[in-house]
Design a protein around this motif. Structure first.
Motif, short mmCIF file in Angstrom:
data_model
loop_
_atom_site.label_atom_id
_atom_site.label_comp_id
_atom_site.label_asym_id
_atom_site.label_seq_id
_atom_site.Cartn_x
_atom_site.Cartn_y
_atom_site.Cartn_z
N LYS A 427 0.82 -1.22 0.00
CA LYS A 427 0.00 0.00 0.00
C LYS A 427 0.85 1.27 0.00
CE LYS A 427 -4.02 -2.16 0.51
NZ LYS A 427 -5.12 -2.07 -0.49
N HIS A 428 1.96 1.23 0.75
CA HIS A 428 2.79 2.43 0.93
C HIS A 428 4.26 2.09 0.71
CE1 HIS A 428 -0.79 4.23 2.74
NE2 HIS A 428 -0.88 3.18 3.53
N PRO A 429 4.65 1.75 -0.51
CA PRO A 429 6.04 1.32 -0.76
C PRO A 429 7.08 2.43 -0.58
CG PRO A 429 4.86 1.59 -2.83
CD PRO A 429 3.84 1.72 -1.74
N ASN A 430 6.64 3.68 -0.54
CA ASN A 430 7.59 4.79 -0.45
C ASN A 430 7.75 5.33 0.97
OD1 ASN A 430 7.91 4.71 -3.28
ND2 ASN A 430 6.11 6.00 -3.56
N ARG A 431 7.05 4.74 1.93
CA ARG A 431 7.08 5.24 3.30
C ARG A 431 8.23 4.60 4.08
NH1 ARG A 431 4.43 9.96 3.41
NH2 ARG A 431 2.47 9.78 2.25
N PRO A 432 9.15 5.42 4.60
CA PRO A 432 10.32 4.86 5.32
C PRO A 432 9.96 3.95 6.48
CG PRO A 432 10.68 7.18 4.82
CD PRO A 432 9.26 6.88 4.45
N VAL A 433 8.94 4.32 7.28
CA VAL A 433 8.60 3.50 8.44
C VAL A 433 8.11 2.12 8.01
CG1 VAL A 433 6.21 4.38 8.56
CG2 VAL A 433 7.30 3.46 10.61
N GLN A 435 9.02 0.59 5.10
CA GLN A 435 10.20 -0.10 4.57
C GLN A 435 11.03 -0.70 5.71
OE1 GLN A 435 12.06 3.11 2.47
NE2 GLN A 435 10.64 3.05 0.74
N ALA A 436 11.27 0.10 6.76
CA ALA A 436 12.10 -0.35 7.88
C ALA A 436 11.46 -1.53 8.60
CB ALA A 436 12.33 0.80 8.86
N ASN A 437 10.15 -1.45 8.83
CA ASN A 437 9.47 -2.54 9.54
C ASN A 437 9.38 -3.81 8.71
OD1 ASN A 437 8.37 -1.77 12.34
ND2 ASN A 437 7.88 0.03 11.11
N LEU A 438 9.26 -3.67 7.39
CA LEU A 438 9.24 -4.85 6.53
C LEU A 438 10.58 -5.57 6.60
CD1 LEU A 438 8.01 -6.71 4.41
CD2 LEU A 438 8.76 -5.08 2.65
N ILE A 439 11.67 -4.82 6.52
CA ILE A 439 13.00 -5.43 6.60
C ILE A 439 13.22 -6.10 7.95
CG2 ILE A 439 15.48 -4.96 6.49
CD1 ILE A 439 14.73 -2.54 4.67
N SER A 440 12.79 -5.43 9.02
CA SER A 440 12.91 -6.02 10.37
C SER A 440 12.09 -7.29 10.48
CB SER A 440 12.47 -5.01 11.42
OG SER A 440 13.33 -3.89 11.45
N ALA A 441 10.90 -7.31 9.88
CA ALA A 441 10.07 -8.51 9.91
C ALA A 441 10.74 -9.67 9.18
CB ALA A 441 8.70 -8.21 9.29
N MET A 442 11.38 -9.37 8.07
CA MET A 442 12.10 -10.41 7.34
C MET A 442 13.25 -10.96 8.18
SD MET A 442 12.26 -8.62 3.57
CE MET A 442 10.79 -8.43 2.56
N LEU A 443 13.95 -10.08 8.88
CA LEU A 443 15.05 -10.53 9.73
C LEU A 443 14.56 -11.40 10.88
CD1 LEU A 443 17.20 -7.26 9.90
CD2 LEU A 443 17.77 -9.39 8.72
N SER A 444 13.40 -11.03 11.45
CA SER A 444 12.87 -11.81 12.57
C SER A 444 12.49 -13.23 12.15
CB SER A 444 11.65 -11.11 13.18
OG SER A 444 10.55 -11.13 12.29
N GLU A 445 12.22 -13.41 10.85
CA GLU A 445 11.90 -14.74 10.33
C GLU A 445 13.09 -15.36 9.59
OE1 GLU A 445 8.28 -14.99 8.14
OE2 GLU A 445 7.07 -14.04 9.71
N ASN A 446 14.28 -14.74 9.80
CA ASN A 446 15.53 -15.25 9.21
C ASN A 446 15.49 -15.31 7.68
OD1 ASN A 446 17.06 -15.66 11.62
ND2 ASN A 446 15.78 -17.44 12.05
N ARG A 447 14.75 -14.41 7.07
CA ARG A 447 14.73 -14.33 5.61
C ARG A 447 15.81 -13.34 5.17
NH1 ARG A 447 8.53 -15.05 3.53
NH2 ARG A 447 7.72 -16.24 5.30
N ILE A 448 17.05 -13.69 5.41
CA ILE A 448 18.17 -12.78 5.21
C ILE A 448 18.31 -12.39 3.73
CG2 ILE A 448 20.60 -12.36 5.68
CD1 ILE A 448 18.92 -12.99 8.15
N ASP A 449 18.25 -13.39 2.86
CA ASP A 449 18.41 -13.11 1.43
C ASP A 449 17.31 -12.19 0.92
OD1 ASP A 449 20.62 -14.71 1.42
OD2 ASP A 449 19.57 -16.51 0.71
N LEU A 450 16.07 -12.43 1.37
CA LEU A 450 14.95 -11.60 0.93
C LEU A 450 15.10 -10.17 1.48
CD1 LEU A 450 12.28 -11.39 -0.54
CD2 LEU A 450 11.12 -12.19 1.54
N ALA A 451 15.57 -10.05 2.73
CA ALA A 451 15.79 -8.73 3.33
C ALA A 451 16.87 -7.98 2.57
CB ALA A 451 16.17 -8.87 4.80
N TYR A 452 17.94 -8.68 2.21
CA TYR A 452 19.05 -8.04 1.47
C TYR A 452 18.57 -7.59 0.09
CZ TYR A 452 23.83 -7.25 -0.16
OH TYR A 452 24.97 -6.67 -0.62
#
Length: 634
Positions: A427-433, A435-452
């Motif tokens: 919905k909001h791909p340009n919003r920094p908050v 983007q940051a939370n999506l990357i953190s969510a990927m890290l919490s599920e160990n999706r390192i490659d997807l986060a990178y």
């Protein structure tokens, strides 16, 4: 069939369908603030100082005083532990209680205005509330329990006011009001609600001036009791937290008077649309100001606000119950209309703030339906009008059906952080908050490659990462073993994030340090991780201690400190720090904590220089593991 039986049948049907629609919450996880502020809060899982845990602000810098809401988490965790299914079930149960209270209020108000198919009427009114798309957020998000509790106690107080006419009503209504206040501070709006309900119940034949005179003569003691509850609440609040009001400093300091007024009218218009035509509003965890403050919404909001004010003046001379309930809905919204600009991630509004107002909007809709039906039946053209009026069932059915579909499709998107932030990012791909939370969510599920990959995509599309995403970026580098790259990012953030510490820990946090507190804590945790990876254990320990200055009860920091102390050969201190971490971790996190210690020691023992200095630890590491495993109660 008797009206009471129709009421029960309609209520049971709505409750059963609601449970079915929200069945996805029983397998949902904790998301967003649930973990940070509640699940990982050691004070909410400890009996050391329950009253302090209830009274403390949810986060440093916040001016929330919600002891009953906090107590609900303490009681829940003491019975079930940090169990996401239990937490979601409790939220859903409170929502079901609120639906039940609404049904009883509707029955109390409208049972004398009997209509054909009374059960369908009750089903439609409470179904509008039960399945309203705006209530998905407070029902599926554990952190929104405060709004559910507020609605429960205000609705119960309203029901008692309308039902009980004895002096004992004073006690029960005052108690409900006080419980609502300690659930959420916006309960203060019950004072004008109570006045309106007394007017509606006892003196509908009087105009406002006549009623106020009668109120002073006949209900002064009851009003004084409610006012006393408010004073007691404010006193408890003043001795528990700093005085003041949380607001968006940027808006206050930089917006002109016109911009402030524009913000208010756009907020009014947004909530009107979300309440009555929610399907034209984009449902999302965020409703950013920039997306909604524009000329069109300003014009519409100005017209709507003018009509609301005209309706208020009309009520001063002649009471109309449907109009009164409509205005009460907006009175419930007054604390969140950005009159005092809200400090909620640049949001114009939040879905959960409609939890209480929708109670009164439903009453207004119910009364409007009955009044319109009565007018049609009294009209000389009623036979022609009834041919049109019969399609009301279709209109109501379409609205309730679309609402139910929204729950089916949107509730599962709150299933986990990854689901939630993937949806928000769409919905909001340009919003920094986001983007940051999506990357953190990927890290919490160990999706390192997807986060990178996500970081690379955001950087290529926007010419770099926003500051909010820099800390998750540094964590990705750390997980990939790229310590130098991580430190480059961390050094940059160290220059940007306000610091409230010095080497002696002399500085103290204040009410304005909330955002910096959690950012600094995360920053120094990653600094400690990076320096340990580089082999600078002393600097790593220094940063772990700085992180603990910002949040003394943070389990990952104590765990990281324990690993650093092992690297420094201070085994006894390492065990002590590990024990502190274990006591702070939820049960599910203890095994992972032990595994991290095990992996780090294995890594250290593979470093020749470290192994030479700590030969005894490496040779006897099995015994070492047993001791730490015992501490972790595994």
């Amino acid at each position: 069939m008797r009206l009471e039986k129709q009421l029960v049948l309609a209520l049971v049907s709505v409750l059963a369908i609601t449970i079915a629609l929200y069945s996805s919450v029983f397998t949902a996880e904790y998301v967003w603030d649930d973990k940070t502020f509640f699940v990982n809060s050691a004070s909410l899982r400890s009996y050391d100082n329950v009253f302090k845990a209830m009274a403390d602000p949810i986060v440093a810098g916040a001016l929330y005083f919600r002891p009953l809401g906090m107590f609900s988490y303490i009681a829940e965790f003491s019975i079930f532990g940090p169990n996401a299914t239990a937490s979601h079930s409790i939220s859903l149960l409170i929502h079901l209680f609120n639906i039940t209270l609404l049904a009883l209020i509707v029955h109390r108000l409208f049972k004398s205005e009997t209509v054909k198919n009374y059960g369908i009427f009750i089903f439609s009114v409470i179904g509008f509330y039960a399945w309203h798309p705006a209530l998905i957020e407070p029902t599926v998000w554990v952190s929104a329990r405060f709004d559910l509790l507020l609605t429960f106690f205000i609705s119960l107080a309203a029901l008692i006011t309308l039902t009980n006419s004895s002096w004992f009503r004073v006690v029960w209504v005052s108690l409900c009001f006080f419980l609502a206040l300690i659930s959420k501070e916006t309960a203060i709006i019950f004072l004008p609600i109570w006045v309106a309900l007394i007017w509606f119940k006892y003196y509908p034949h009087l105009n406002l001036v006549q009623f106020m005179k009668r109120l002073i003569l006949s209900h002064l003691f009851e009003f004084a009791a409610l006012l006393g509850c408010a004073i007691v609440y404010l006193f408890l609040r003043s001795i528990s937290i700093d005085s003041g009001v949380t607001h968006d400093v940027y808006v206050v300091e930089n917006y002109s008077l016109f911009q402030r007024l524009q913000l208010i009218v756009c907020t009014v218009w947004f909530y009107f649309k979300l309440a009555f035509v929610p399907f034209i509003v984009e449902l999302s965890p965020f409703h950013f100001r920039a997306d909604h403050v524009n000329i069109f919404n300003t014009v519409c909001g100005t017209i709507l606000l003018s009509l609301i004010l005209c309706a208020g003046f009309y009520l001063m001379y002649r009471l109309r119950s449907g109009l009164l309930f409509f205005l009460l809905g907006f009175i419930c919204l007054m604390p969140v209309l950005n009159i005092i600009p809200l400090k909620v991630l640049n949001n114009l509004a939040q879905d959960r703030y409609l939890t209480l107002p929708l109670i009164f909007f439903c009453l207004a809709i119910g009364k409007a339906f009955l009044s319109l039906h009565k007018s049609i039946m009294a009209s000389q053209y009623r036979y022609s009008l009834l041919q049109i009026w019969k399609y009301r069932v279709l209109v109501v059915g379409v609205f309730l059906g679309l609402s139910a579909l929204n729950i089916v499709f949107i509730a599962p998107r709150w299933k986990s952080d990854f689901h939630l932030w993937s949806w928000a990012y769409s919905k909001h791909p340009n919003r920094p908050v986001v983007q940051a939370n999506l990357i953190s969510a990927m890290l919490s599920e160990n999706r390192i490659d997807l986060a990178y990959k996500t970081i690379e995509d955001i950087s290529s599309q926007h010419g770099g990462l926003p500051l909010e995403a820099k800390i998750p970026e540094a964590e990705i580098y750390l997980r990939l073993g790229k310590y130098d790259q991580a430190l480059t990012v961390l050094y940059m953030m160290d220059q940007i994030i306000p610091a409230y510490h010095d080497k002696n820990g002399a500085h103290q946090l204040d009410k304005n340090s909330g955002k910096a507190t959690w950012r600094r804590r995360a920053l120094h945790l990653l600094f400690a991780w990076a320096y340990m990876g580089k082999g600078d254990y002393q600097l790593a320990l220094e940063n772990a201690n700085i992180g603990l200055f910002y949040q003394e009860d943070n389990p990952p920091l104590h765990l990281r400190k324990s690993i650093i102390l092992i690297a420094l050969g201070q085994v006894a201190e390492a065990k002590e720090s590990f024990m502190r971490a274990i006591n702070l971790f939820i049960p599910e996190g203890r095994a992972q904590a032990f595994l991290l210690v095990q992996l780090e020691l294995e890594r250290l023992c593979n470093i020749e220089q470290w192994q030479a200095l700590n030969m005894g630890v490496c040779e006897d590491k099995e015994q070492f593991f047993l001791e730490f495993k015992k501490i972790a109660n595994l």
